[in-house]
Motif scaffolding. Structure first.
Motif, PDB file in Angstrom:
ATOM      1  N   LEU A 168     -21.560  34.867   4.934  1.00 55.61           N
ATOM      2  CA  LEU A 168     -20.190  34.459   4.665  1.00 55.61           C
ATOM      3  C   LEU A 168     -20.005  34.507   3.154  1.00 55.61           C
ATOM      4  CD1 LEU A 168     -19.589  31.431   7.083  1.00 55.61           C
ATOM      5  CD2 LEU A 168     -18.815  33.781   7.326  1.00 55.61           C
ATOM      6  N   THR A 169     -19.209  35.449   2.686  1.00 57.41           N
ATOM      7  CA  THR A 169     -18.982  35.566   1.250  1.00 57.41           C
ATOM      8  C   THR A 169     -18.226  34.338   0.750  1.00 57.41           C
ATOM      9  OG1 THR A 169     -16.869  36.722   1.531  1.00 57.41           O
ATOM     10  CG2 THR A 169     -18.885  38.075   1.422  1.00 57.41           C
ATOM     11  N   TYR A 170     -18.298  34.107  -0.554  1.00 54.35           N
ATOM     12  CA  TYR A 170     -17.609  32.950  -1.126  1.00 54.35           C
ATOM     13  C   TYR A 170     -16.121  32.974  -0.769  1.00 54.35           C
ATOM     14  CZ  TYR A 170     -21.806  32.754  -4.086  1.00 54.35           C
ATOM     15  OH  TYR A 170     -23.095  32.697  -4.538  1.00 54.35           O
ATOM     16  N   SER A 171     -15.493  34.127  -0.956  1.00 51.35           N
ATOM     17  CA  SER A 171     -14.046  34.219  -0.720  1.00 51.35           C
ATOM     18  C   SER A 171     -13.699  34.027   0.749  1.00 51.35           C
ATOM     19  CB  SER A 171     -13.508  35.564  -1.218  1.00 51.35           C
ATOM     20  OG  SER A 171     -14.156  36.641  -0.563  1.00 51.35           O
ATOM     21  N   LEU A 173     -15.432  32.369   3.038  1.00 49.96           N
ATOM     22  CA  LEU A 173     -15.668  30.978   3.414  1.00 49.96           C
ATOM     23  C   LEU A 173     -14.582  30.073   2.848  1.00 49.96           C
ATOM     24  CD1 LEU A 173     -17.473  29.015   4.887  1.00 49.96           C
ATOM     25  CD2 LEU A 173     -19.018  28.991   2.920  1.00 49.96           C
ATOM     26  N   LYS A 187     -15.669  28.693  -6.028  1.00 51.18           N
ATOM     27  CA  LYS A 187     -17.027  28.716  -5.476  1.00 51.18           C
ATOM     28  C   LYS A 187     -17.920  27.636  -6.078  1.00 51.18           C
ATOM     29  CE  LYS A 187     -18.960  32.404  -8.408  1.00 51.18           C
ATOM     30  NZ  LYS A 187     -19.579  33.760  -8.376  1.00 51.18           N
ATOM     31  N   ASN A 211     -28.656  30.699   0.174  1.00 54.64           N
ATOM     32  CA  ASN A 211     -27.682  31.189  -0.801  1.00 54.64           C
ATOM     33  C   ASN A 211     -28.040  32.623  -1.184  1.00 54.64           C
ATOM     34  OD1 ASN A 211     -25.845  31.612  -2.804  1.00 54.64           O
ATOM     35  ND2 ASN A 211     -26.697  30.127  -4.236  1.00 54.64           N
ATOM     36  N   GLY A 216     -22.760  34.863  -1.279  1.00 54.03           N
ATOM     37  CA  GLY A 216     -22.292  33.826  -0.387  1.00 54.03           C
ATOM     38  C   GLY A 216     -23.440  33.085   0.272  1.00 54.03           C
ATOM     39  N   TYR A 217     -23.202  32.652   1.517  1.00 53.74           N
ATOM     40  CA  TYR A 217     -24.177  31.809   2.210  1.00 53.74           C
ATOM     41  C   TYR A 217     -24.442  32.307   3.633  1.00 53.74           C
ATOM     42  CZ  TYR A 217     -23.126  28.564  -1.589  1.00 53.74           C
ATOM     43  OH  TYR A 217     -22.946  28.003  -2.829  1.00 53.74           O
TER      44      TYR A 217
END
Length: 220
Positions: A168-171, A173, A187, A211, A216-217
């Motif tokens: 899940l990319t930062y954006s 998520l 973020k 991470n 992302g995560y």
């Protein structure tokens, strides 16, 4: 990618199924006995199990009952036992499908793909034997103790588990959380909440959130 347990005591057949699944991108654990399968299942999260019935130290029906009692893992029986009563017993135990030997590898792959694409029957419960989350009640339990989390941490936790094994990319998520009323602005704020969450639910033996630097995560 999904983790699939293959419990089959025939070495050649087990290796064939395992090899084909790995080529399709699945993660696979090959077990030749109920003991091996139980030991692995107690320490790893499964997404699906392919089970033989006649095994050297038990039977697949009993193992299915044990597995389903721990978590609602989708099960596909793969057996030479083609009696109607055996098939019905498999379905009564909660199996998603029952395939008799001999079988087509292509058909088996299709059945596995279809099963994994379904919404989990009991998604409101996540339980890996250490961490238990009731999404209907909003309760998190670590070991035998309740683990209080904030509403934001809970939303992040649910979103990661819903997309287990996927980056899940930062954006992505942040956008999905924003749509659900969680107003994290960047973020950095996301990282702060995830770090707090990890301190609450993780131990040295149990690590869940990875991470991926700069991206992302992932819920492992």
């Amino acid at each position: 990618m999904p983790m699939i347990l293959v419990l089959e005591d025939d070495p050649e057949l087990n290796q064939t199924i395992t090899s084909v699944l790995k080529k399709e991108g699945y993660r696979v654990f090959s077990a030749y006995s109920c003991k091996e399968a139980k030991n692995f299942s107690e320490t790893h999260t499964l997404d699906m199990a392919v089970l033989d019935i006649n095994l050297p130290d038990g039977d697949g029906f009993r193992f299915c009952r044990w597995l389903k009692a721990r978590n609602q893992v989708p099960v596909l029986f793969l057996s030479a036992r083609d009696l109607e009563e055996d098939m019905l017993k498999g379905y009564d135990l909660g199996a998603e499908d029952y395939v008799t030997k001999p079988f087509s590898i292509k058909i088996l792959l299709k059945k596995i793909s279809v099963i994994l694409s379904r919404e989990p029957k009991n998604f409101h419960i996540y339980d890996d034997g250490f961490l238990r989350i009731d999404f209907e009640l909003g309760k998190v339990q670590k070991g035998k103790e309740e683990c209080p989390v904030t509403p934001t941490e809970y939303r992040i936790l649910k979103k990661l588990i819903q997309n287990k094994g996927q980056l899940l990319t930062y954006s992505l998520l942040l956008d999905s959380l924003w749509d659900e009323g969680v107003q994290l602005l960047d973020k950095h704020a996301l990282a702060v909440n995830i770090n707090r969450l990890r301190k609450k639910i993780e131990t040295e033996e149990h690590s869940y959130i990875s991470n991926v630097y700069g991206m992302g995560y992932i819920w492992k």
